[in-house]
Enzyme design. Structure first.
Site, PDB file in Angstrom:
ATOM      1  N   ARG A  66     -10.178   5.288  -0.988  1.00 42.23           N
ATOM      2  CA  ARG A  66     -10.188   4.011  -1.124  1.00 42.23           C
ATOM      3  C   ARG A  66     -11.152   3.701  -2.085  1.00 42.23           C
ATOM      4  O   ARG A  66     -10.987   3.306  -3.281  1.00 42.23           O
ATOM      5  CB  ARG A  66     -10.359   3.171   0.091  1.00 42.23           C
ATOM      6  CG  ARG A  66     -10.479   1.639  -0.314  1.00 42.23           C
ATOM      7  CD  ARG A  66      -9.272   1.154  -1.022  1.00 42.23           C
ATOM      8  NE  ARG A  66      -9.437  -0.359  -1.397  1.00 42.23           N
ATOM      9  CZ  ARG A  66     -10.031  -0.760  -2.474  1.00 42.23           C
ATOM     10  NH1 ARG A  66     -10.468  -0.268  -3.375  1.00 42.23           N
ATOM     11  NH2 ARG A  66     -10.153  -2.247  -2.578  1.00 42.23           N
ATOM     12  N   ARG A 122       1.528  14.033 -20.981  1.00 45.94           N
ATOM     13  CA  ARG A 122       2.197  13.293 -20.045  1.00 45.94           C
ATOM     14  C   ARG A 122       3.468  13.971 -19.773  1.00 45.94           C
ATOM     15  O   ARG A 122       4.186  14.358 -20.532  1.00 45.94           O
ATOM     16  CB  ARG A 122       2.737  12.022 -20.635  1.00 45.94           C
ATOM     17  CG  ARG A 122       3.123  11.143 -19.874  1.00 45.94           C
ATOM     18  CD  ARG A 122       3.478   9.509 -20.098  1.00 45.94           C
ATOM     19  NE  ARG A 122       2.280   9.133 -20.602  1.00 45.94           N
ATOM     20  CZ  ARG A 122       1.673   8.663 -21.708  1.00 45.94           C
ATOM     21  NH1 ARG A 122       2.644   9.023 -22.782  1.00 45.94           N
ATOM     22  NH2 ARG A 122       0.673   8.184 -22.057  1.00 45.94           N
ATOM     23  N   SER A 157      18.008  -0.571  25.662  1.00 46.59           N
ATOM     24  CA  SER A 157      19.113   0.408  25.080  1.00 46.59           C
ATOM     25  C   SER A 157      20.562  -0.626  25.125  1.00 46.59           C
ATOM     26  O   SER A 157      20.631  -1.411  25.809  1.00 46.59           O
ATOM     27  CB  SER A 157      19.229   1.571  26.142  1.00 46.59           C
ATOM     28  OG  SER A 157      20.466   1.933  26.250  1.00 46.59           O
ATOM     29  N   ASN A 167      12.674   2.222  26.677  1.00 42.60           N
ATOM     30  CA  ASN A 167      12.223   3.358  25.700  1.00 42.60           C
ATOM     31  C   ASN A 167      11.094   3.123  25.101  1.00 42.60           C
ATOM     32  O   ASN A 167      10.561   2.087  24.640  1.00 42.60           O
ATOM     33  CB  ASN A 167      13.350   3.397  24.961  1.00 42.60           C
ATOM     34  CG  ASN A 167      14.604   3.762  25.431  1.00 42.60           C
ATOM     35  OD1 ASN A 167      14.872   4.601  26.232  1.00 42.60           O
ATOM     36  ND2 ASN A 167      15.704   3.119  24.868  1.00 42.60           N
ATOM     37  N   ARG A 172      -4.772  -2.072  -1.955  1.00 47.14           N
ATOM     38  CA  ARG A 172      -4.463  -3.098  -0.961  1.00 47.14           C
ATOM     39  C   ARG A 172      -4.116  -2.673   0.276  1.00 47.14           C
ATOM     40  O   ARG A 172      -4.281  -3.255   1.252  1.00 47.14           O
ATOM     41  CB  ARG A 172      -3.470  -4.158  -1.798  1.00 47.14           C
ATOM     42  CG  ARG A 172      -4.048  -5.027  -2.930  1.00 47.14           C
ATOM     43  CD  ARG A 172      -3.160  -5.553  -3.848  1.00 47.14           C
ATOM     44  NE  ARG A 172      -3.582  -6.302  -5.009  1.00 47.14           N
ATOM     45  CZ  ARG A 172      -2.868  -6.939  -6.072  1.00 47.14           C
ATOM     46  NH1 ARG A 172      -1.559  -6.601  -5.994  1.00 47.14           N
ATOM     47  NH2 ARG A 172      -3.567  -7.581  -6.801  1.00 47.14           N
ATOM     48  N   LYS A 199      16.754   0.913  31.041  1.00 47.29           N
ATOM     49  CA  LYS A 199      15.779   1.777  30.389  1.00 47.29           C
ATOM     50  C   LYS A 199      14.725   0.897  29.598  1.00 47.29           C
ATOM     51  O   LYS A 199      14.988  -0.123  29.365  1.00 47.29           O
ATOM     52  CB  LYS A 199      16.414   2.340  29.293  1.00 47.29           C
ATOM     53  CG  LYS A 199      17.467   3.676  29.824  1.00 47.29           C
ATOM     54  CD  LYS A 199      17.908   4.573  28.454  1.00 47.29           C
ATOM     55  CE  LYS A 199      16.890   5.671  28.229  1.00 47.29           C
ATOM     56  NZ  LYS A 199      17.308   6.354  27.107  1.00 47.29           N
TER      57      LYS A 199
END
Length: 440
Positions: free
Chosen positions: A181, A314, A275, A283, A117, A281
């Site tokens: 997948r 296991r 910021s 960023n 998923r 700023k």
């Protein structure tokens, strides 16, 4: 989980798809799929399969926190979950809950279901990124910018080629995720991977193989050739593909972080972050979060690869060590995929800054092409000496390479201006971009 420590993945589709509640739902889906598969091969009555499926579909009736607390007793959450599920279904169906399976069958299958998923969601984000980068590469096929090696100007390149390179990495990641997948397997082996309990019921021969196939089909996963309790190729392959995907996103982020520096200013994020202390700023927050994910992903993948060394039928600890790193890796990659799609779609390209930066070295960025052309006029050794002397004078006197070369009598018939024009020094960048964009 509130996500205070994980701003890169919080709120992403993959974070939701890998939540505790989603994992609980996957465990229940696997338990009900097993009963339906048993019914399909004549090992359980259809009424039992219907009853278990109905109860298991109501995830909200099960207390994830209580199951997690009780998981300490047996080392995994399947044991208390089975008890809760068996007590919630009609008495005649309870005997068919978890019958013949072992905890690892359920947990491994649930992790593969959860991963499937998550990969579907990541692939959707990769498609967004690919489309945005294809547009950027085509639009800037011939936009010249400085190529940089070891942090310094090297020779001119184009932004189109750079964007095409980012896209190529995204497509590499996509192809690997699609392969992984398609091969994610269900897990069914019983206590020690022999399917012995199913043979006891007279099911092996027809039922053992048929049951595994029916079980995998119910989950939308592959039917494995062998139980893989201690054969962890599926997890290692998944880890590799996810780490590659995070790294592919990280390459783009690293370039954006460098090129959006104030002193360079060739790129900027569509919407920068603020910021807490400096109001001016903006960023490059998305690139920052992507870069953080790309740095963490290899370590998580290494932990998952280390679990390949699994003793016996296991292992104690190796299997258990996978659960959290795998979810973290899915979430990091999913968050980075979301952020990279948004980054690519909103990226701002400042062509004026690219042109200005091309001229910072006064034409020296064209020296490779100049040396090649001058060698045809005066010979290789003389060209090197002439160019070295002209470049030295240009630097010392603060002027362009072209003006210094124009003073050389041996070059009076050479078009120095054209020779030192960086827009004519991009080699096959345009053709390489076209070739890259042919890939679908």
């Amino acid at each position: 989980m509130s996500g205070l420590f994980s701003p890169g993945s919080v709120g992403s589709p993959v974070a939701e798809a890998t939540s505790d509640q989603a994992f609980l739902g996957a465990l229940l889906a696997v338990e009900s799929a097993l009963v339906r598969a048993r019914a399909a091969v004549g090992m359980a009555p259809p009424d039992a399969a219907s009853a278990v499926t109905e109860v298991a579909a109501d995830v909200g009736r099960f207390d994830a926190e209580d199951i997690a607390s009780r998981a300490r007793e047996g080392g995994n959450p399947v044991i208390p979950l089975v008890a809760a599920l068996a007590s919630a279904v009609p008495r005649e169906a309870a005997d068919h809950v978890h019958r013949g399976a072992t905890s690892q069958d359920i947990l491994d299958s649930a992790l593969m279901l959860l991963s499937a998923r998550a990969l579907d969601l990541i692939l959707t984000e990769l498609a967004r990124t690919e489309r945005a980068l294809a547009r950027l590469a085509a639009a800037h096929r011939d936009t010249v910018m400085p190529g940089r090696t070891l942090t310094q100007h090297a020779v001119p390149t184009t932004f189109g080629l750079k964007a095409a390179g980012w896209r190529s990495l995204v497509l590499d990641a996509r192809d690997r995720l699609i392969d992984v997948r398609a091969g994610l397997p269900a897990q069914l082996g019983g206590a020690a991977g022999t399917l012995a309990s199913f043979r006891t019921e007279g099911a092996y021969g027809r039922g053992g193989e048929a049951l595994t196939s029916a079980f995998a089909s119910e989950l939308g996963l592959c039917a494995p050739t062998l139980p893989w309790h201690a054969l962890r190729t599926p997890v290692a392959d998944l880890a590799s593909a996810l780490a590659l995907t995070a790294g592919a996103h990280g390459k783009m982020a690293a370039d954006v972080l460098t090129l959006s520096r104030t002193e360079i200013g060739e790129l900027s994020e569509g919407e920068g972050g603020g910021s807490s202390a400096m109001p001016h700023k903006a960023n490059p927050v998305r690139s920052t979060l992507i870069a953080a994910a790309a740095r963490r992903a290899p370590g998580l993948a290494a932990t998952l690869h280390a679990s390949l060394v699994a003793e016996d039928e296991r292992p104690a600890g190796a299997w258990h060590a996978e659960w959290e790193p795998l979810r973290d890796l899915l979430r990091l990659t999913g968050g980075a995929a979301r952020d990279c799609a948004e980054l690519a779609e909103g990226l701002r390209v400042h062509t004026d800054a690219m042109r200005e930066n091309l001229d910072r070295t006064g034409g020296a960025i064209t020296s490779e092409r100049v040396a090649t052309e001058l060698s045809r006029v005066v010979g290789g050794a003389a060209a090197k000496a002439l160019l070295t002397d002209a470049a030295s004078r240009a630097r010392a006197e603060g002027r362009t390479l072209a003006s210094a070369l124009a003073e050389e009598p041996a070059l009076r018939d050479v078009d120095i201006t054209a020779l030192t024009d960086p827009t004519r020094c991009t080699g096959f960048a345009g053709e390489l971009t076209d070739r890259a964009l042919e890939r679908r």
